[in-house]
Structure formats: structure tokens, C-alpha cells
Design a protein around this motif. Structure first.
Motif, short mmCIF file in Angstrom:
data_model
loop_
_atom_site.label_atom_id
_atom_site.label_comp_id
_atom_site.label_asym_id
_atom_site.label_seq_id
_atom_site.Cartn_x
_atom_site.Cartn_y
_atom_site.Cartn_z
N GLU A 174 2.94 -10.20 5.56
CA GLU A 174 3.06 -9.49 4.28
C GLU A 174 4.50 -9.57 3.75
OE1 GLU A 174 0.04 -5.91 4.00
OE2 GLU A 174 1.10 -5.86 5.91
N ASP A 210 -0.57 -14.65 1.17
CA ASP A 210 -1.83 -14.01 0.81
C ASP A 210 -2.68 -13.75 2.06
OD1 ASP A 210 -3.84 -13.54 -1.62
OD2 ASP A 210 -4.93 -14.52 0.01
N LEU A 211 -3.18 -12.51 2.22
CA LEU A 211 -3.91 -12.14 3.44
C LEU A 211 -5.28 -12.80 3.52
CD1 LEU A 211 -3.01 -8.37 3.99
CD2 LEU A 211 -2.01 -10.40 5.05
#
Length: 432
Positions: free
Chosen positions: A354, A359-360
Motif C-alpha cells: 500500500e 493496486d491491491l
């Protein structure tokens, strides 16, 4: 002090795992040890609250249902019908029936969610058939080992559900994000088979059968049940009115109807599928609960923050960070199964990801790809164990046969890094 604590806990973890204790209990034991020795928080209270919270998560209810669906289909005539439907279309393609490993695994992955179930189900069908037809044994088993990992990437995927719970991201978005990378990886596998076949034309048996277009279409009727079930489940998953849990329930009902129509549903297969799903789910939940407690323990000790700060101080670019994590997960995969890897590391790694601005959803697909590599990495490669049981070959021999598939997965990771839209475009466009 933090370095010494980390080393002690890692040594304790591998010592407990090496003694044969279940992974979930080993994780809980190390977490309790860390809190008792290095934290002022009472370990017993934290363990009770955390394990109850992990085990009672509503999001996880999709998991046992998808597992049960795969277990039901594992006991049907699906694999035999799939071969009958695919074989006529592949007789004139370079590599011919070797492609049934890839296509069959890709199709079954879309209704299974499990790498081991995909590998075993398709392998039971293709290994005897292709061996009898004279295809090279190393290519049969190597392509099957690699293609079996598609069970993790092509939705619905058990490991995506686990990651979604750990990272607190949308499971539906993860499912959608896995579609294009899944097709990409399957295409890389089939492309390798075709190129190898063109370079080694004498290594394959001669084509013995010829089909008209009408005969191919008629044979394709065998694919209709599984195609309808895939459309039903994925349509439910991507619908704005249905949750992943409800989509999984739809899949179970569809699988029961399919097995009933095929005549393979009876009291014995129903009970076996239910018990098989229960055992696997209990194992996964125990691992998840232990890992959740370990994450809480690490948080109280401050290890994730210190690790993130240390990695941040290295000044790695995002590419170097991703490559370092890929190597880290492949090494970790030599000792742990995929779900254990995800739940054990996410609490420590996600803050760093993060902070790097990654981007997760994209990172979830990256994790699935590297866990796929671990499925064919000795000594603890689940697909290697499955194939060893089926073929009686030694794990090192199977791992060597699967080595080209491993390098294709590395290529896939590199591609999705440099072209992130391969992962992010579909969920962004479908779920605006």
C-alpha cells in the motif's frame, strides 16, 4: 531487538512445522509465543477473540460452497465427457491432443477453484488416454502439472477468496481480474506445446482419425453441461444482485443437478463429496485462524511496521520490489502450501504494498500467479504430489518435466507487471 525477535519467531515456526504439527496450530503457537514473551497484551484473550472472528467471517461462507461444488464435479463423468468433446477439434492442431491438458484444466478450473482438484480430475482422464496413444510421457505430465495450476487463477478461485478476506478487497473484482490473466497463461501453455510440436514433429504419434465439421459439432454436445454450469456460476458472480456466497450456492445446486442427470449422484458420492469438502474447509479455516492470530501478534510486536520501514529504506523501485517478492514467494513455496503462504505473509507485506502505491486487486492476481509457481516447486508442490500419486513418478522427475511451465509463469508475471491493464481493465470496466 526487532531483528532478534523476528529470527527467534521464524526459527520457532519452522521448528514447529518440522515436528509435524498442523500448519494452523503451528501459526497459533508461534503467535502465542511472541505475545507472551515480547508483548504486554494477554495472549489468551487475544487468541480467543481473533480466532473466533476469523472463523465466523461471513465472507468465508463462499469458500466451503465452492469447495463442495468442486468435490461434487470431481465425482461425476465430467472429465470423460470433456475429452470426448475436445478431442475432435484438436487432431489437426500442432501438439494435437496434448492441448486437452490445457483446455481441459482451463474449463474445469472455471467450476472448481482448486488446483489439486483440477489437476487430479483432468489427469485421471488424459494421462491414461495420451499414454496409450503414444504421446511423450514427460510432456503429458509436465503440461498437466502446469495447466493444473489454472484452478487457482481462473475464477472462482479458493485462494482469491482467502486473499480477498485478508486484504479486505472485493472478491467479485478479484474473480473478474483473474479472467484475462487466466486466458493469457493458458495461451502461453498452448503456444509452448504448439512450438515444441513443430520443432519435434517425430516425437508425436501420427494422426489416426479424421473428423468432418459436422462430426466435430456433434461431439461438442458433451461440453454443453460444463459450459452451462460455468455460465451459471460466473454470471451469478458478476451479477450486481448476487453475492459470491449466493453464487457459490448456485454452483452447488447446478453441480448436484449435473451429477444427477449424468447418473453419478447417489448416497455414496453425495456423502463423499460433503465429507471431502468439510475436511478441506476445516483445514483452511484452521490455517486462516492461526494466521490471523499471528498477524495480530506481529502487529503488537511492531514487526510489520519495521519490515515496511526496512524495505522502504532499501529504495527499491516497484519493479524490483515485485521481483524480490516473487523470489521470496517461490522460496517460501518450497516449504508451505499456497493458502498458508498467503495468510502467513499478507499481514506483513500489505502495508509495504500500500505504501508503494500498488493496486491491491493487481497484487492479488500477482500473488495467485506466484503461488501457482509454488504448486510445481519441490519439495512441497501440491500438483507434484497429486501427479506422483497418479503416475508413481518421483517428484524431482515431475518437477523437471514441469520446468518449462514454471518459466512461462515467470513470463506471465513480467507481462502483467508491464501491462497492468491485463489485470485491472476488466474489473474497472465491469464494476463501475
Amino acid at each position: 531487538m526487532e531483528l532478534l525477535t523476528t529470527i527467534l519467531l521464524i526459527v520457532a515456526l519452522f521448528a514447529i512445522l518440522g515436528s509435524g504439527v498442523w500448519v494452523g496450530l503451528a501459526l497459533s503457537g508461534v503467535a502465542w509465543l511472541g505475545m507472551e514473551l515480547f508483548s504486554a497484551r494477554p495472549a489468551g484473550d487475544a487468541m480467543a477473540v481473533t480466532i473466533w472472528g476469523a472463523a465466523s467471517s461471513w465472507t468465508l461462507t463462499a469458500l466451503p460452497l465452492f469447495i463442495w461444488m468442486g468435490e461434487i464435479l470431481f465425482r461425476t463423468k465430467l472429465s470423460e465427457d470433456m475429452f470426448k468433446g475436445l478431442a475432435p477439434w484438436l487432431e489437426r492442431v500442432p501438439g494435437r491432443l496434448l492441448h486437452t491438458n490445457v483446455i481441459g484444466c482451463a474449463i474445469f478450473a472455471a467450476v472448481s477453484g482448486s488446483s489439486a482438484a483440477t489437476c487430479a480430475t483432468i489427469g485421471k482422464m488424459t494421462v491414461p488416454e495420451l499414454t496409450a496413444r503414444g504421446y511423450p510421457e514427460d510432456k503429458i505430465i509436465g503440461t498437466l502439472a502446469g495447466a493444473g495450476t489454472l484452478g487457482l487463477l481462473i475464477p472462482p478461485s479458493i485462494i482469491m477468496i482467502v486473499y480477498g478476506v485478508m486484504a479486505n478487497v472485493s472478491i467479485a473484482k478479484l474473480f473478474i481480474a483473474g479472467v484475462i490473466p487466466g486466458i493469457l497463461l493458458a495461451s502461453l501453455f498452448s503456444g509452448y506445446i504448439a512450438i515444441w510440436a513443430l520443432l519435434n514433429p517425430n516425437a508425436l504419434p501420427r494422426a489416426t482419425e479424421s473428423y468432418t465439421f459436422a462430426q466435430k459439432l456433434y461431439a461438442s454436445r458433451h461440453l454443453l453441461p460444463v459450459v452451462l454450469l460455468i455460465a451459471l456460476v460466473l454470471g451469478a458472480v458478476y451479477s450486481p444482485w448476487v453475492t459470491p456466497t449466493e453464487a457459490a450456492a448456485v454452483g452447488v445446486i447446478g453441480a448436484l443437478i449435473l451429477s444427477a442427470v449424468q447418473g453419478s449422484l447417489n448416497r455414496r458420492t453425495f456423502a463423499d463429496s460433503l465429507m471431502g469438502a468439510t475436511r478441506l474447509y476445516c483445514m483452511i479455516v484452521l490455517i486462516l485462524a492461526g494466521a490471523q492470530f499471528l498477524t495480530i501478534s506481529m502487529g503488537y510486536l511492531g514487526l510489520p511496521r519495521h519490515l515496511a520501514e526496512w524495505i522502504g529504506s532499501l529504495g527499491l523501485s516497484n519493479f524490483m520490489l515485485i521481483m524480490a517478492l516473487m523470489v521470496f514467494f517461490v522460496i517460501l513455496g518450497c516449504f508451505l502450501d499456497g493458502i498458508s503462504m498467503v495468510v502467513l505473509t499478507m499481514g506483513v507485506i500489505l502495508p509495504t504494498i500500500e505504501k508503494a502505491g500498488i493496486d491491491l486487486i493487481w497484487f492479488g492476481i500477482f500473488i495467485v500467479l506466484v503461488v501457482e509457481m509454488a504448486q510445481i516447486t519441490p519439495p512441497v508442490g501440491f500438483n507434484l504430489f497429486v501427479l506422483q500419486g497418479m503416475t508413481k513418478k518421483q517428484v524431482p522427475w515431475i518437477a523437471r518435466a514441469a520446468l518449462p511451465m514454471f518459466f512461462l509463469m515467470v513470463a506471465a508475471v513480467t507481462l502483467v507487471y508491464f501491462v497492468p491493464d491485463l489485470v485491472t481493465w476488466l474489473p474497472q470496466s465491469m464494476m463501475r
